[in-house]
Every structure is written in C-alpha cells, then in structure tokens.
Design an enzyme around this catalytic site. Structure first.
Site, PDB file in Angstrom:
ATOM      1  N   ARG A  76      -9.991 -12.017   1.020  1.00  0.00           N
ATOM      2  CA  ARG A  76     -10.783 -13.130   0.473  1.00  0.00           C
ATOM      3  C   ARG A  76     -10.061 -14.463   0.650  1.00  0.00           C
ATOM      4  NH1 ARG A  76     -11.001 -10.091  -5.186  1.00  0.00           N
ATOM      5  NH2 ARG A  76     -10.747  -8.387  -3.693  1.00  0.00           N
TER       6      ARG A  76
ATOM      7  N   ASP B  56      -2.517  -7.751  -2.295  1.00  0.00           N
ATOM      8  CA  ASP B  56      -3.333  -6.890  -1.430  1.00  0.00           C
ATOM      9  C   ASP B  56      -4.794  -7.352  -1.394  1.00  0.00           C
ATOM     10  OD1 ASP B  56      -3.790  -4.865   0.349  1.00  0.00           O
ATOM     11  OD2 ASP B  56      -3.723  -3.243  -1.135  1.00  0.00           O
TER      12      ASP B  56
ATOM     13  N   LYS C 148       0.854  -1.194   0.000  1.00  0.00           N
ATOM     14  CA  LYS C 148       0.000   0.000   0.000  1.00  0.00           C
ATOM     15  C   LYS C 148       0.889   1.243   0.000  1.00  0.00           C
ATOM     16  CE  LYS C 148      -4.033  -2.054   2.253  1.00  0.00           C
ATOM     17  NZ  LYS C 148      -4.956  -2.005   1.103  1.00  0.00           N
TER      18      LYS C 148
HETATM   19  N1  BES Z   1      -8.305  -4.158   3.647  1.00  0.00           N
HETATM   20  C1  BES Z   1      -8.395  -3.769   2.290  1.00  0.00           C
HETATM   21  C2  BES Z   1      -9.710  -3.067   1.973  1.00  0.00           C
HETATM   22  C3  BES Z   1      -9.890  -1.700   2.556  1.00  0.00           C
HETATM   23  C4  BES Z   1      -9.508  -0.580   1.856  1.00  0.00           C
HETATM   24  C5  BES Z   1     -10.507  -1.532   3.769  1.00  0.00           C
HETATM   25  C6  BES Z   1      -9.704   0.673   2.382  1.00  0.00           C
HETATM   26  C7  BES Z   1     -10.716  -0.277   4.308  1.00  0.00           C
HETATM   27  C8  BES Z   1     -10.317   0.833   3.604  1.00  0.00           C
HETATM   28  C9  BES Z   1      -8.265  -4.986   1.375  1.00  0.00           C
HETATM   29  O1  BES Z   1      -7.484  -6.012   1.835  1.00  0.00           O
HETATM   30  C10 BES Z   1      -7.666  -4.504   0.104  1.00  0.00           C
HETATM   31  O2  BES Z   1      -6.534  -4.116   0.122  1.00  0.00           O
HETATM   32  N2  BES Z   1      -8.442  -4.556  -0.968  1.00  0.00           N
HETATM   33  C11 BES Z   1      -8.001  -4.129  -2.232  1.00  0.00           C
HETATM   34  C12 BES Z   1      -8.491  -5.153  -3.227  1.00  0.00           C
HETATM   35  C13 BES Z   1      -7.880  -4.997  -4.603  1.00  0.00           C
HETATM   36  C14 BES Z   1      -6.392  -5.286  -4.564  1.00  0.00           C
HETATM   37  C15 BES Z   1      -8.581  -5.958  -5.514  1.00  0.00           C
HETATM   38  C16 BES Z   1      -8.576  -2.746  -2.512  1.00  0.00           C
HETATM   39  O3  BES Z   1      -9.710  -2.494  -2.117  1.00  0.00           O
HETATM   40  O4  BES Z   1      -7.879  -1.938  -3.082  1.00  0.00           O
HETATM   41 ZN    ZN Z   2      -7.289  -6.157   3.898  1.00  0.00          ZN
HETATM   42 MN    MN Z   3      -5.434  -5.723   1.274  1.00  0.00          MN
END
Ligand code: BES
Ligand code: ZN
Ligand code: MN
Length: 467
Positions: free
Chosen positions: A322, A318, A248
């Site tokens: 899932r 990331d 991130k």
């Molecule tokens: N934990 C995050 C989702 C998230 C993002 C929660 C912002 C709260 C605030 C999750 O693990 C994630 O990183 N999701 C990615 C998925 C993508 C790589 C398909 C996302 O949402 O960018």
């Molecule tokens: Zn996450």
């Molecule tokens: Mn993530």
C-alpha cells in the site's frame, strides 16, 4: 499458428482434431474417412483416436448446453498442452447458439498460445512446441491473430512474473518497461531514487531503504484518443517481499518473487492495448522496489511522508504494498489520470477470503466496476467485490504521530483495510477500482491446460475493456 480454410483440408497432413459435443456425428467434411462411428459418447475433455486414411482425433466437449467459452478454452488447452505432435483443429463443430465460429476460433487460438507457455529455465533454450493450426469454413484469420496477440501479452506478463527476483530486480523491471515502450513507440518516464527524493515520494522510498537495489517509479503512456482523459493502470511491483523487519517466517516468504505480478500484468495489459491500436488513452504506472532488511531498513514507528503530503505511521513493515501503491496512485493523478485501476498482490487476507480463482475488487464507483465486470465475465477471469466503508477509513486514520497508519492490527478485514488505505489517496472525482490479486496472480501447481507459476490474470480482460 496458421489458419486454414476447410477447402485446403486435403493438403493438410497433420492429424486433425475434431471437437465434438455429446451425441454429435462426425462432420460431413470428414465422413468420407470413416465407417461406423455413430456410437461415441464423447465425454467432456476426452480424446479419442480414430484410425482412418486421414488421421483424426475426436475431442469430447460434453453436453452442448453445458459448454461455456471458458470450458471450451480449457478443453482445447489441455488437448494442445498434452500433444507432442503437430495438430490441426477444426473449429466449426464447436459452434452452437450464442457461440459463433469466430468466437470459438478466437477462444481456441487464445487457448493454444496460453497452454503452450512454459517458463524457460534460467540459462536454457526455450523448448520447441508442436505447431498447432486451426481450420474452418469461415474466415478466422483476423480473430485468431487478435486472440494470439492477447495470449502473447498474457504470456509476457507470466514471463516477467516467473523470472527469479535476483534477475527481475526493480531496475530490470524498469528496463523491461523501457524496451517495451521503445518497441511500441510509447512515451516512457522512469524515476530513480534521486528523482523520487526530489518529488518527495517518501512512501516508496521508505520501503526501498532495506534494499540494495534502487526504487523505480515507472510511467508508460499510450495515446490512442488524443485530447481525451487518461485511465491509469497502476501496478504493485515488489520484485521481492521478504517482509522487511516484520520478516516473513516459515513458508510465507516462498513465492514472494510474484509480488510484482500486479506491475507485470498492468504493463502487459498496456502492451496489449497498444498492439490492438485501441482508441483510448491509457497509462501504466508502476512502483517497483524490494522489501528487504538492511542497516537502514525502515522500521515500525517510523513516519513516512508520501508523495501526496500525507504522513503514514509504520505499524508493520510487511504492509509495504500500500505504501508503494499510494505514491504510484498519486503520481498517476499528477500525470493527469481521471480513472484508475490498480492491481496488486496486496493481502493474504484476500486469499483467505476468496481463494486462488477470484480477484478481490473494491471501488468508489459501482458503474466503473460494472463495466470491468462485463469484460471479466466475457473472459472468465472472476472478480468478487468486497466492501470499503467509513468504519474501515476511521481505523486507517488512527495514529497519534501521523495522518494514518499502514496496518491495523488484529481486527480482521485485512483486504478492506488495505483498500481503504489506498482510497485515502484517490482524489475527488477520480473513479477508482482496486484489484487484489494475491490469490489469482500465481498457481503453485500446474493444470492440464496451463503451466504453474504466474497467471497473467486480467491482462486479457483489460485488453477487452480498452478497445
Ligand atoms: N505481498 C503480501 C501479500 C501476499 C500474501 C500476497 C500472500 C500473496 C500471498 C503483502 O505485502 C503482505 O505481506 N501483506 C500482509 C499485510 C499485513 C501485514 C497487514 C499480509 O497479508 O499478511
Ligand atoms: Zn507484498
Ligand atoms: Mn508484505
């Protein structure tokens, strides 16, 4: 929090708060203490101080026809949170058609517990809070006790969520589950890495490879209806999500200690169900790990074999939630769950679509979701259904090297794709709801009626649903 009968009024020496609708007059129990207060307009949410032999505070509730239980809760909560002094709240004047004294008392009692919560700074003692009591002509003791239990369980979830990730590690989260289970005499089974390898939970173990902490697959069972089927509440317990090698960037990593709020909320919902001694069978199943970077961290193009046997090509490290959830869902079904509600801070796309006040809901059973919605409408914890269809499944199932991929790139609908991925692990005949709380799990700003940070969203709703 104490509750009093109105006959005990003369013995109460703290200021009394009267919540009053626009145009309402001072209740007769208090009129002896006043002269000439007829012309108050009692604007919603405003506090009016009255100087009289009995210290009185009037709290405006606005127009009776516009007041909802949720507005009432927020108004009481804001008044309580701003008070530096002990208070006694007279419940009766808030009652109206369709909003009984008992319901008003329950909402007020919940508001007191919820609004007085603050996360205690690491290394310091909890702050003393003013003592708030409720007074009524009705016997409100039992409903208030129940509402306070609900608030305590919601606050417990907020505490777990707010605890920094270097303290709330996967191991610590498992310890929290174990000590809760011990206190409430619940069955609790915690699998560590070695056992996860033995059962073949390769998806959660893949995510765990970049972390110096262990992974934990936690199951806590509450049996209130012997012989009946179990519902599983499955939670995403990423105690920190740095993204893995798809790290991130910018501000996106800040707040990722909250990536275990799904786990915290299902655990504390189970706590509430158990404290209520509900006549249901419910288990909480939690997949806990960090998603970090390390010499053996999983990478793009790896293929993981999940507990279900299905293989997954990693296309984005990331999209780890899932992966942890699919093994937890499979485990819940192996433990006999016939209904599943999973809760996860799963996708940023859900925040983009619905903002901070809605939880995204997905299901394979409209009836099951409708039942949950009935209770979420009661508590005011808002849900909004988003779609899953064949086309999303088709995209999830595209991979040359595995049964599916964990991230479809650049086609939008990120929340629906994540939900379709999870549905691949739901057995035939199992009713399932997926709740994406990425927006509703935590607030970066406080509100007049609540501290910032983790919200404990849907703990109360699940407590209402499983009675
Ligand atoms: N934990 C995050 C989702 C998230 C993002 C929660 C912002 C709260 C605030 C999750 O693990 C994630 O990183 N999701 C990615 C998925 C993508 C790589 C398909 C996302 O949402 O960018
Ligand atoms: Zn996450
Ligand atoms: Mn993530």
């Amino acid at each position: 929090m104490k509750t009093y009968q109105i006959s005990e009024l003369s013995a109460i020496d703290t200021p009394v708060l009267l919540p009053l609708y626009e145009g309402a007059s001072i209740p007769q129990e208090f009129s002896q203490y006043l002269t000439g207060t007829e012309d108050l307009d009692l604007e919603a949410g405003k506090l009016y101080h009255i100087l009289s032999p009995k210290k009185l505070l009037l709290l405006g509730l606005g127009k009776a026809e516009e007041l909802t239980p949720k507005k009432f809760r927020k108004t009481i909560g804001a008044a309580v949170r701003s008070s530096k002094k002990d208070l006694c709240i007279f419940i009766d004047p808030a009652a109206k058609d369709g909003f009984s004294i008992e319901t008003a008392a329950a909402e007020a009692a919940f508001a007191v517990g919820f609004s007085q919560y603050d996360f205690t700074k690491v290394g310091s003692q909890p702050e003393e809070k003013p003592e708030i009591s409720l007074i009524s002509s009705a016997d409100i003791t039992a409903v208030c006790r129940k509402a306070q239990t609900a608030a305590a369980c919601v606050n417990h979830a907020r505490d777990l969520g707010n605890t920094p990730s270097n303290i709330m590690t996967p191991e610590a989260l498992a310890e929290e589950a174990a000590s809760m289970a011990k206190e409430l005499h619940l069955e609790c089974e915690i699998l560590t890495n070695k056992e996860l390898e033995e059962i073949g939970a390769g998806a959660i173990l893949g995510v765990n490879r970049g972390s110096s902490h262990g992974a934990r697959l936690i199951a806590v069972k509450y049996e209130g209806a012997p012989g009946e089927d179990y519902t599983a509440l499955v939670g995403k317990g990423l105690t920190f999500d740095a993204g893995g090698y798809n790290i991130k960037t910018g501000t996106h990593m800040d707040g990722m200690k909250f990536d275990m709020c799904g786990a915290a909320n299902v655990l504390c919902a189970l706590e509430l169900i158990a404290r209520n001694k509900a006549k249901v069978n419910v288990m909480a199943v939690i997949g806990a790990t960090e998603n970090k970077i390390g010499p053996d961290g999983y990478t793009c193009n790896d293929v993981l074999t999940s507990l279900s046997g299905k293989t997954i090509e990693i296309t984005n490290t990331d999209a780890e939630g899932r992966l942890v959830l699919c093994d937890a869902i499979t485990w819940a079904q192996k433990l006999g769950a016939k209904k599943i509600i999973d809760m996860a801070t799963l996708t940023g796309a859900c925040v983009a679509a619905l903002g901070k006040n809605y939880t995204g809901a997905f299901t394979n059973s409209q009836d099951f979701l409708q039942e949950l919605e009935k209770y979420s409408q009661k508590t005011g914890e808002k849900l909004w259904q988003l779609p899953i269809d064949e086309d999303f499944h088709k995209q999830v199932l595209e991979s040359n090297v595995a049964d599916m991929n964990n991230c479809v790139i650049g086609v939008g609908a990120g929340s629906s794709l994540a939900a379709a991925f999870l549905e691949e692990f739901v057995d035939e005949g199992v009713e399932w709801i997926h709740l994406d709380i990425a927006g509703s799990s935590d607030f970066s700003e406080g509100k007049p009626y609540m501290a910032k940070g983790a919200t404990g969203v849907l703990v109360r709703t699940l407590g209402e649903m499983f009675q």
